[in-house]
Motif scaffolding. Sequence first.
Motif, PDB file in Angstrom:
ATOM      1  N   THR A 259       0.826  -1.209   0.000  1.00 40.20           N
ATOM      2  CA  THR A 259       0.000   0.000   0.000  1.00 40.20           C
ATOM      3  C   THR A 259       0.862   1.262   0.000  1.00 40.20           C
ATOM      4  O   THR A 259       0.593   2.206  -0.745  1.00 40.20           O
ATOM      5  N   GLU A 260       1.909   1.266   0.802  1.00 38.60           N
ATOM      6  CA  GLU A 260       2.801   2.422   0.865  1.00 38.60           C
ATOM      7  C   GLU A 260       3.490   2.629  -0.500  1.00 38.60           C
ATOM      8  O   GLU A 260       3.605   3.753  -0.980  1.00 38.60           O
ATOM      9  N   GLN A 261       3.918   1.533  -1.119  1.00 36.81           N
ATOM     10  CA  GLN A 261       4.592   1.628  -2.436  1.00 36.81           C
ATOM     11  C   GLN A 261       3.603   2.055  -3.526  1.00 36.81           C
ATOM     12  O   GLN A 261       3.970   2.783  -4.449  1.00 36.81           O
ATOM     13  N   ILE A 262       2.351   1.645  -3.415  1.00 41.34           N
ATOM     14  CA  ILE A 262       1.333   2.055  -4.394  1.00 41.34           C
ATOM     15  C   ILE A 262       1.157   3.579  -4.326  1.00 41.34           C
ATOM     16  O   ILE A 262       1.118   4.269  -5.347  1.00 41.34           O
ATOM     17  N   ILE A 263       1.094   4.112  -3.118  1.00 45.05           N
ATOM     18  CA  ILE A 263       0.925   5.563  -2.951  1.00 45.05           C
ATOM     19  C   ILE A 263       2.102   6.310  -3.602  1.00 45.05           C
ATOM     20  O   ILE A 263       1.913   7.250  -4.370  1.00 45.05           O
ATOM     21  N   LYS A 264       3.305   5.831  -3.326  1.00 45.68           N
ATOM     22  CA  LYS A 264       4.498   6.489  -3.908  1.00 45.68           C
ATOM     23  C   LYS A 264       4.484   6.376  -5.434  1.00 45.68           C
ATOM     24  O   LYS A 264       4.848   7.311  -6.140  1.00 45.68           O
ATOM     25  N   TYR A 265       4.073   5.233  -5.943  1.00 43.82           N
ATOM     26  CA  TYR A 265       4.028   5.009  -7.397  1.00 43.82           C
ATOM     27  C   TYR A 265       3.065   6.006  -8.048  1.00 43.82           C
ATOM     28  O   TYR A 265       3.401   6.659  -9.028  1.00 43.82           O
ATOM     29  N   VAL A 266       1.891   6.143  -7.470  1.00 39.65           N
ATOM     30  CA  VAL A 266       0.888   7.072  -8.022  1.00 39.65           C
ATOM     31  C   VAL A 266       1.450   8.496  -7.977  1.00 39.65           C
ATOM     32  O   VAL A 266       1.399   9.229  -8.971  1.00 39.65           O
ATOM     33  N   GLU A 267       2.014   8.873  -6.843  1.00 39.87           N
ATOM     34  CA  GLU A 267       2.524  10.242  -6.693  1.00 39.87           C
ATOM     35  C   GLU A 267       3.682  10.543  -7.652  1.00 39.87           C
ATOM     36  O   GLU A 267       3.895  11.693  -8.025  1.00 39.87           O
ATOM     37  N   SER A 268       4.420   9.487  -8.035  1.00 44.31           N
ATOM     38  CA  SER A 268       5.612   9.734  -8.872  1.00 44.31           C
ATOM     39  C   SER A 268       5.296   9.776 -10.372  1.00 44.31           C
ATOM     40  O   SER A 268       6.189  10.027 -11.172  1.00 44.31           O
ATOM     41  N   GLN A 269       4.059   9.516 -10.768  1.00 47.36           N
ATOM     42  CA  GLN A 269       3.724   9.528 -12.197  1.00 47.36           C
ATOM     43  C   GLN A 269       3.667  10.973 -12.712  1.00 47.36           C
ATOM     44  O   GLN A 269       3.304  11.893 -11.968  1.00 47.36           O
ATOM     45  N   PRO A 270       4.012  11.183 -14.010  1.00 47.68           N
ATOM     46  CA  PRO A 270       3.943  12.546 -14.552  1.00 47.68           C
ATOM     47  C   PRO A 270       2.517  13.101 -14.500  1.00 47.68           C
ATOM     48  O   PRO A 270       1.554  12.333 -14.601  1.00 47.68           O
ATOM     49  N   GLN A 271       2.454  14.424 -14.327  1.00 44.66           N
ATOM     50  CA  GLN A 271       1.153  15.119 -14.257  1.00 44.66           C
ATOM     51  C   GLN A 271       0.217  14.667 -15.384  1.00 44.66           C
ATOM     52  O   GLN A 271       0.650  14.506 -16.533  1.00 44.66           O
ATOM     53  N   GLY A 272      -1.036  14.429 -15.034  1.00 37.72           N
ATOM     54  CA  GLY A 272      -2.036  14.079 -16.049  1.00 37.72           C
ATOM     55  C   GLY A 272      -2.116  12.583 -16.350  1.00 37.72           C
ATOM     56  O   GLY A 272      -2.854  12.173 -17.249  1.00 37.72           O
ATOM     57  N   SER A 273      -1.352  11.766 -15.591  1.00 48.42           N
ATOM     58  CA  SER A 273      -1.373  10.314 -15.855  1.00 48.42           C
ATOM     59  C   SER A 273      -2.690   9.700 -15.397  1.00 48.42           C
ATOM     60  O   SER A 273      -3.374  10.231 -14.522  1.00 48.42           O
ATOM     61  N   THR A 274      -2.963   8.550 -15.993  1.00 47.28           N
ATOM     62  CA  THR A 274      -4.090   7.743 -15.515  1.00 47.28           C
ATOM     63  C   THR A 274      -3.497   6.489 -14.885  1.00 47.28           C
ATOM     64  O   THR A 274      -2.642   5.830 -15.488  1.00 47.28           O
ATOM     65  N   ILE A 275      -3.915   6.198 -13.669  1.00 45.93           N
ATOM     66  CA  ILE A 275      -3.382   5.024 -12.970  1.00 45.93           C
ATOM     67  C   ILE A 275      -4.557   4.188 -12.476  1.00 45.93           C
ATOM     68  O   ILE A 275      -5.476   4.702 -11.834  1.00 45.93           O
ATOM     69  N   VAL A 276      -4.501   2.899 -12.787  1.00 46.59           N
ATOM     70  CA  VAL A 276      -5.536   1.965 -12.332  1.00 46.59           C
ATOM     71  C   VAL A 276      -4.917   1.147 -11.198  1.00 46.59           C
ATOM     72  O   VAL A 276      -3.829   0.588 -11.355  1.00 46.59           O
ATOM     73  N   VAL A 277      -5.608   1.113 -10.051  1.00 47.09           N
ATOM     74  CA  VAL A 277      -5.011   0.515  -8.855  1.00 47.09           C
ATOM     75  C   VAL A 277      -5.833  -0.680  -8.370  1.00 47.09           C
ATOM     76  O   VAL A 277      -7.047  -0.575  -8.170  1.00 47.09           O
ATOM     77  N   GLY A 278      -5.143  -1.791  -8.144  1.00 48.25           N
ATOM     78  CA  GLY A 278      -5.811  -2.987  -7.640  1.00 48.25           C
ATOM     79  C   GLY A 278      -5.449  -3.221  -6.187  1.00 48.25           C
ATOM     80  O   GLY A 278      -4.480  -3.919  -5.878  1.00 48.25           O
ATOM     81  N   THR A 279      -6.197  -2.589  -5.305  1.00 50.57           N
ATOM     82  CA  THR A 279      -6.067  -2.890  -3.869  1.00 50.57           C
ATOM     83  C   THR A 279      -7.379  -2.486  -3.198  1.00 50.57           C
ATOM     84  O   THR A 279      -8.374  -2.189  -3.880  1.00 50.57           O
ATOM     85  N   GLU A 280      -7.387  -2.478  -1.870  1.00 49.11           N
ATOM     86  CA  GLU A 280      -8.621  -2.225  -1.117  1.00 49.11           C
ATOM     87  C   GLU A 280      -9.232  -0.884  -1.524  1.00 49.11           C
ATOM     88  O   GLU A 280      -8.518   0.123  -1.661  1.00 49.11           O
ATOM     89  N   ILE A 281     -10.540  -0.877  -1.696  1.00 49.00           N
ATOM     90  CA  ILE A 281     -11.214   0.258  -2.311  1.00 49.00           C
ATOM     91  C   ILE A 281     -11.104   1.572  -1.505  1.00 49.00           C
ATOM     92  O   ILE A 281     -11.035   2.647  -2.100  1.00 49.00           O
ATOM     93  N   HIS A 282     -11.029   1.485  -0.177  1.00 47.05           N
ATOM     94  CA  HIS A 282     -10.951   2.738   0.591  1.00 47.05           C
ATOM     95  C   HIS A 282      -9.666   3.499   0.278  1.00 47.05           C
ATOM     96  O   HIS A 282      -9.665   4.718   0.177  1.00 47.05           O
ATOM     97  N   LEU A 283      -8.576   2.758   0.098  1.00 45.01           N
ATOM     98  CA  LEU A 283      -7.313   3.421  -0.255  1.00 45.01           C
ATOM     99  C   LEU A 283      -7.399   3.999  -1.666  1.00 45.01           C
ATOM    100  O   LEU A 283      -6.983   5.134  -1.908  1.00 45.01           O
TER     101      LEU A 283
END
Length: 363
Positions: free
Chosen positions: A267-291
């Motif tokens: 979960t911590e690495q997913i957050i960092k991954y999303v934050e590190s993408q270039p502005q305007g990216s689309t990211i699809v995430v497979g983990t618990e829905i609240h996060l």
Amino acid sequence: MDLIEEIARYRQLSSEELKAKIRAVKTRLGEKLVILGHHYQRDDIVELSDFRGDSFKLSKIASEQEKAEYIVFCGVHFMAESAAILAREGQKVFIPDTRAGCPMADMADISDVEQAWEQIAKATDIKKVVPIAYVNSDAELKAFCGRNNGACCTSSNADKLFKWAFSFAEKVFFFPDEHLGRNTSRRLGISEQELLLYQPELNLGGAEPSQIQKAKVILWNGYCHVHTFFKTEDVVKARKEFPSAKIIVHPETPREVVELVDATGSTEQIIKYVESQPQGSTIVVGTEIHLVERLAKQEKGRHNVYPLARSACPNMYKINLANLAITLERIEQAEKNWVNQVIVPEPIRSQAREALQRMLKYG
Ligand code: SF4
């Protein structure tokens, strides 16, 4: 007042009234109280937590709290148990609802694991096998690792703990999550043929002695229903809908899905991954829905974040404002009235602590 009546009465209160009660206790107890909130918690619980993180980050934070007398863990039971195991002398750990368990943790109990260990010992030199328990497990399993020169790991540091084990041993016995074990092994270059799925209900786990001898990693057949919910069809659908999107899933997700996505991470690495993408990216995430929903809200205007599929952990959801408020007020009111304290008896605590400390040291 009887606890059941109190819960019923608090359930009638509005969110704002409950939040006011929680904030009031926080102010009065000050540094004596620390509230830890897992990423999969509801938004209002996360908002009231002093620290937010995945189980690795929170177990580290729990072990660093010098001034806190009371640690309230808003997560599932094994997480609060880990905090109780790592707690300093005199610190007390609570969970707002003791029924908030983890079905995956329940898939391996100590008698089955001990029996499996004995069976593996009949087929191979057990001194060359290191037991590693995913932290999503009962304290007794962590203690088993502690007394057998093993360690714990989380989804953030499983690679490091596997490497540590292979620096002095030939095999890893990993429980309870098959998928984290398989994904970690494959990432480290261990082939499918060197993995063995141990089925505790069968003699020798359903394997021949030669298969145990050949295996580098012996995997328990447990799983997390939140992450095994993600299927290859979900990835195919997401690729069609968002052709330029990056897709990331949690490593508790089955291998065939992991092979189709761009990245895996805790979960911590997913957050960092999303934050590190270039502005305007689309990211699809497979983990618990609240996060995923919280990330989508936080990143609005910068990135588009979508869930791979909607999958919730009902146990995480058992923690709510009413049971958090009652737990905090009972902590403050009178020692004899404490509710929801998590206690790990000796010698389990010391042995489990050893396994967790190895994780903190080598992870
Ligand atoms: Fe257990 Fe999965 Fe829920 Fe985590 S998300 S607590 S592993 S059931």
